[in-house]
Design a protein around this motif. Structure first.
Motif, PDB file in Angstrom:
ATOM      1  N   GLY A   1       0.828  -1.195   0.000  1.00  0.00           N
ATOM      2  CA  GLY A   1       0.000   0.000   0.000  1.00  0.00           C
ATOM      3  C   GLY A   1       0.865   1.247   0.000  1.00  0.00           C
ATOM      4  O   GLY A   1       1.768   1.384   0.834  1.00  0.00           O
ATOM      5  N   LEU A   2       0.626   2.161  -0.942  1.00  0.00           N
ATOM      6  CA  LEU A   2       1.415   3.384  -1.064  1.00  0.00           C
ATOM      7  C   LEU A   2       0.485   4.597  -0.944  1.00  0.00           C
ATOM      8  O   LEU A   2      -0.096   5.053  -1.934  1.00  0.00           O
ATOM      9  N   PRO A   3       0.311   5.150   0.269  1.00  0.00           N
ATOM     10  CA  PRO A   3      -0.476   6.378   0.422  1.00  0.00           C
ATOM     11  C   PRO A   3       0.351   7.591   0.023  1.00  0.00           C
ATOM     12  O   PRO A   3       1.579   7.591   0.143  1.00  0.00           O
ATOM     13  N   ALA A   4      -0.335   8.637  -0.461  1.00  0.00           N
ATOM     14  CA  ALA A   4       0.416   9.805  -0.911  1.00  0.00           C
ATOM     15  C   ALA A   4      -0.477  11.034  -0.958  1.00  0.00           C
ATOM     16  O   ALA A   4      -1.697  10.935  -1.141  1.00  0.00           O
ATOM     17  N   TYR A   5       0.165  12.191  -0.812  1.00  0.00           N
ATOM     18  CA  TYR A   5      -0.487  13.492  -0.981  1.00  0.00           C
ATOM     19  C   TYR A   5       0.398  14.334  -1.880  1.00  0.00           C
ATOM     20  O   TYR A   5       1.612  14.411  -1.677  1.00  0.00           O
ATOM     21  N   LEU A   6      -0.204  14.957  -2.875  1.00  0.00           N
ATOM     22  CA  LEU A   6       0.520  15.786  -3.826  1.00  0.00           C
ATOM     23  C   LEU A   6      -0.003  17.209  -3.702  1.00  0.00           C
ATOM     24  O   LEU A   6      -1.167  17.489  -4.019  1.00  0.00           O
ATOM     25  N   GLY A   7       0.836  18.102  -3.198  1.00  0.00           N
ATOM     26  CA  GLY A   7       0.407  19.465  -2.900  1.00  0.00           C
ATOM     27  C   GLY A   7       0.588  20.410  -4.063  1.00  0.00           C
ATOM     28  O   GLY A   7       1.300  21.406  -3.957  1.00  0.00           O
ATOM     29  N   ASP A   8      -0.051  20.115  -5.153  1.00  0.00           N
ATOM     30  CA  ASP A   8      -0.012  20.973  -6.327  1.00  0.00           C
ATOM     31  C   ASP A   8      -0.993  22.123  -6.148  1.00  0.00           C
ATOM     32  O   ASP A   8      -1.612  22.282  -5.094  1.00  0.00           O
ATOM     33  N   ASP A   9      -1.181  22.935  -7.201  1.00  0.00           N
ATOM     34  CA  ASP A   9      -2.158  24.024  -7.133  1.00  0.00           C
ATOM     35  C   ASP A   9      -3.561  23.486  -6.872  1.00  0.00           C
ATOM     36  O   ASP A   9      -4.383  24.152  -6.250  1.00  0.00           O
ATOM     37  N   THR A  10      -3.832  22.288  -7.368  1.00  0.00           N
ATOM     38  CA  THR A  10      -5.081  21.589  -7.056  1.00  0.00           C
ATOM     39  C   THR A  10      -4.694  20.287  -6.350  1.00  0.00           C
ATOM     40  O   THR A  10      -4.533  19.250  -6.985  1.00  0.00           O
ATOM     41  N   PRO A  11      -4.488  20.341  -5.028  1.00  0.00           N
ATOM     42  CA  PRO A  11      -3.943  19.195  -4.298  1.00  0.00           C
ATOM     43  C   PRO A  11      -4.862  17.976  -4.363  1.00  0.00           C
ATOM     44  O   PRO A  11      -6.080  18.095  -4.524  1.00  0.00           O
ATOM     45  N   VAL A  12      -4.241  16.814  -4.209  1.00  0.00           N
ATOM     46  CA  VAL A  12      -4.977  15.566  -4.289  1.00  0.00           C
ATOM     47  C   VAL A  12      -4.300  14.543  -3.382  1.00  0.00           C
ATOM     48  O   VAL A  12      -3.091  14.629  -3.121  1.00  0.00           O
ATOM     49  N   ALA A  13      -5.078  13.617  -2.868  1.00  0.00           N
ATOM     50  CA  ALA A  13      -4.543  12.528  -2.046  1.00  0.00           C
ATOM     51  C   ALA A  13      -5.026  11.210  -2.622  1.00  0.00           C
ATOM     52  O   ALA A  13      -5.986  11.163  -3.403  1.00  0.00           O
ATOM     53  N   GLY A  14      -4.369  10.138  -2.232  1.00  0.00           N
ATOM     54  CA  GLY A  14      -4.804   8.842  -2.731  1.00  0.00           C
ATOM     55  C   GLY A  14      -3.904   7.723  -2.267  1.00  0.00           C
ATOM     56  O   GLY A  14      -2.981   7.926  -1.465  1.00  0.00           O
ATOM     57  N   MET A  15      -4.172   6.530  -2.786  1.00  0.00           N
ATOM     58  CA  MET A  15      -3.396   5.362  -2.389  1.00  0.00           C
ATOM     59  C   MET A  15      -3.393   4.332  -3.506  1.00  0.00           C
ATOM     60  O   MET A  15      -4.422   4.085  -4.142  1.00  0.00           O
ATOM     61  N   LYS A  16      -2.209   3.751  -3.748  1.00  0.00           N
ATOM     62  CA  LYS A  16      -2.096   2.611  -4.652  1.00  0.00           C
ATOM     63  C   LYS A  16      -1.977   1.339  -3.824  1.00  0.00           C
ATOM     64  O   LYS A  16      -1.214   1.284  -2.865  1.00  0.00           O
ATOM     65  N   TRP A  17      -2.738   0.329  -4.207  1.00  0.00           N
ATOM     66  CA  TRP A  17      -2.733  -0.986  -3.555  1.00  0.00           C
ATOM     67  C   TRP A  17      -2.330  -1.972  -4.628  1.00  0.00           C
ATOM     68  O   TRP A  17      -3.093  -2.260  -5.536  1.00  0.00           O
ATOM     69  N   ILE A  18      -1.067  -2.447  -4.568  1.00  0.00           N
ATOM     70  CA  ILE A  18      -0.514  -3.236  -5.665  1.00  0.00           C
ATOM     71  C   ILE A  18       0.021  -4.571  -5.159  1.00  0.00           C
ATOM     72  O   ILE A  18       0.769  -4.629  -4.178  1.00  0.00           O
ATOM     73  N   SER A  19      -0.378  -5.624  -5.831  1.00  0.00           N
ATOM     74  CA  SER A  19       0.087  -6.960  -5.469  1.00  0.00           C
ATOM     75  C   SER A  19       1.174  -7.408  -6.424  1.00  0.00           C
ATOM     76  O   SER A  19       1.195  -7.020  -7.600  1.00  0.00           O
ATOM     77  N   SER A  20       2.090  -8.205  -5.916  1.00  0.00           N
ATOM     78  CA  SER A  20       3.130  -8.831  -6.735  1.00  0.00           C
ATOM     79  C   SER A  20       3.125 -10.323  -6.432  1.00  0.00           C
ATOM     80  O   SER A  20       3.513 -10.738  -5.335  1.00  0.00           O
ATOM     81  N   PHE A  21       2.664 -11.105  -7.390  1.00  0.00           N
ATOM     82  CA  PHE A  21       2.615 -12.555  -7.279  1.00  0.00           C
ATOM     83  C   PHE A  21       3.403 -13.131  -8.458  1.00  0.00           C
ATOM     84  O   PHE A  21       2.836 -13.397  -9.525  1.00  0.00           O
ATOM     85  N   PRO A  22       4.728 -13.296  -8.318  1.00  0.00           N
ATOM     86  CA  PRO A  22       5.563 -13.713  -9.450  1.00  0.00           C
ATOM     87  C   PRO A  22       5.128 -15.024 -10.097  1.00  0.00           C
ATOM     88  O   PRO A  22       5.343 -15.221 -11.301  1.00  0.00           O
TER      89      PRO A  22
END
Length: 334
Positions: free
Chosen positions: A56-77
Motif C-alpha cells: 500500500g502506497l499512500p500519498a499526498y501531492l500538494g499541487d495548485d489543485t492538491p490531491v490525495a490517494g493510495m495505490k494498492w498493488i500486489s506482486s505474485f511472481p
C-alpha cells in the motif's frame, strides 16, 4: 465515483508518453521541494510465503489543485507461469475539498508507465553518454514500458540487447519490440548484456542481490528498477542516485543492505527530484552511476489524477453517483 478499467486507462494514455513524463517530472520536483506527504509503504506479507506480497502506497501531492490517494498493488511472481500478469493494482483518488473518494482506477498500467517514465527521465538527466543502445535485463512488462519511454526521451536510440533467464521469454520480448524500428539482439549471458551498452535497465523479480557491475562499461548508467539485483559492494563503488533515500533504504533493497554494512547512507549522492529541481549534478565518466527508484506513491497519484481529469473531460469511464453513504441528516440513514 468514477471507475476506470485497464482498457480505458490504455485508451487515455495512448501516445501520451510526453504527458506522463511531465506528470512524473512535476511530482518529483514537488517532492524535492517538500510539497508532498509520503508515508512509508505498507508491505503485507503472508505466512509461509516469501514470494508474494501486496503493498500500500499512500500519498499526498500538494499541487495548485492538491490531491490525495493510495495505490494498492500486489506482486505474485508465480502468475507469470500461469499466463497472468505478475502485478495487479488499484488506485483510489480522494478529493482534498471534502475527503470523498472520487475515482477508483486500475493501477497496474499506471504503475508500469510511471516506473518507466522515471527510468527514462533518469536516462535523459543523469548522463549525456547513453549512446544509441540499451540493455534490458528482465523481459517483462516493466522493461517493455521502459523501452517505450526511452524512445520518447532518447530519439537516437536504435539498438536493444535483451536478456532473461527464460530464453523463450527473451525471444518473445524481442518479437514484441518489432513494432518499433530497432535492432534487437538477445544476449547469451547477463554479463554480455551488462557490457553491451552504456545504458542498462534491470527489471527482474530478484529477491536477493545476484549481480556485480564489473562487466558494465566505464561511465555506464544502470537503471536499478528492481532494487535487489546489485551486490552491496558494487552499490558502494558506484555513484548512487535515488528517488528518496529514506524510502529506498528499506525492505532489504541493495541500498538497504549497503546501509546495514556501512552504518550510513553517505554512498547516496543525491535524488532525481533535486536534480530536476535544479541542483547541480556531474556525471563521472569513469564510474558507474546507479539510479535506484523505490517507486514513490506521488508518481502514481500524479499520473492517476491526470488520467482522471482526461476521463472527465472526454466522458470515459463508469460513474456511480450513489457510491457514498447517505448524508447523516437523511431520516433513512443508519
Amino acid at each position: 465515483m468514477l471507475i476506470l478499467s485497464a482498457g480505458e486507462i490504455r485508451q487515455i494514455l495512448s501516445d501520451r508518453e510526453d504527458a506522463v513524463l511531465d506528470a512524473v517530472r512535476h511530482a518529483y520536483v514537488l517532492h524535492a521541494r517538500g510539497r508532498t506527504v509520503l508515508p512509508h509503504s505498507v508491505f503485507l506479507r503472508f505466512p509461509d510465503d516469501v514470494r508474494n506480497r501486496i503493498i500500500g502506497l499512500p500519498a499526498y501531492l500538494g499541487d495548485d489543485t492538491p490531491v490525495a490517494g493510495m495505490k494498492w498493488i500486489s506482486s505474485f511472481p508465480g502468475n507469470i507461469d500461469n499466463g497472468l500478469a505478475r502485478a495487479s493494482a488499484a488506485i483510489l483518488v480522494n478529493s482534498m475539498e471534502n475527503g470523498h473518494p472520487v475515482a477508483l482506477i486500475e493501477g497496474s498500467t499506471i504503475s508500469a508507465r510511471r516506473t518507466a517514465a522515471s527510468a527514462a527521465l533518469a536516462a535523459g538527466t543523469l548522463t549525456t553518454a547513453t549512446g544509441t543502445g540499451v540493455s534490458l535485463v528482465g523481459c517483462g512488462v516493466i522493461n517493455f514500458e521502459v523501452l517505450r519511454f526511452l524512445r520518447a526521451v532518447l530519439p537516437e536510440l536504435g539498438e536493444v540487447t535483451v536478456f532473461d533467464l527464460d530464453a523463450e521469454r527473451a525471444a518473445a520480448f524481442a518479437r514484441r519490440c518489432a513494432r518499433w524500428d530497432l535492432k534487437v539482439t538477445s544476449a547469451g549471458t547477463i554479463e554480455e548484456a551488462l557490457g553491451a551498452h552504456s545504458l542498462v535497465c534491470l527489471a527482474t523479480t530478484a529477491g536477493v542481490p545476484h549481480l556485480g557491475l564489473a562487466h558494465c562499461q566505464p561511465g555506464a548508467l544502470v537503471l536499478h528498477l528492481s532494487l535487489r539485483d546489485i551486490f552491496p559492494a558494487d552499490i558502494l563503488a558506484a555513484d548512487n542516485v535515488v528517488d528518496d533515500a529514506d524510502h529506498v533504504c528499506r525492505a532489504a533493497t541493495s541500498l538497504h543492505l549497503a546501509e546495514q554494512e556501512t552504518g550510513h547512507r553517505n554512498f547516496i549522492s543525491t535524488s532525481i527530484g533535486e536534480i530536476l529541481a535544479g541542483a547541480p549534478w556531474q556525471h563521472d565518466p569513469a564510474r558507474v552511476t546507479v539510479f535506484s527508484p523505490f517507486g514513490l506513491g506521488v508518481l502514481d497519484l500524479a499520473v492517476a489524477e491526470m488520467v482522471r481529469r482526461s476521463a472527465d473531460q472526454d466522458g470515459i469511464g463508469t460513474r456511480l453517483p450513489d457510491f457514498l453513504t447517505l448524508p447523516a441528516e437523511d431520516p433513512d440513514a443508519d
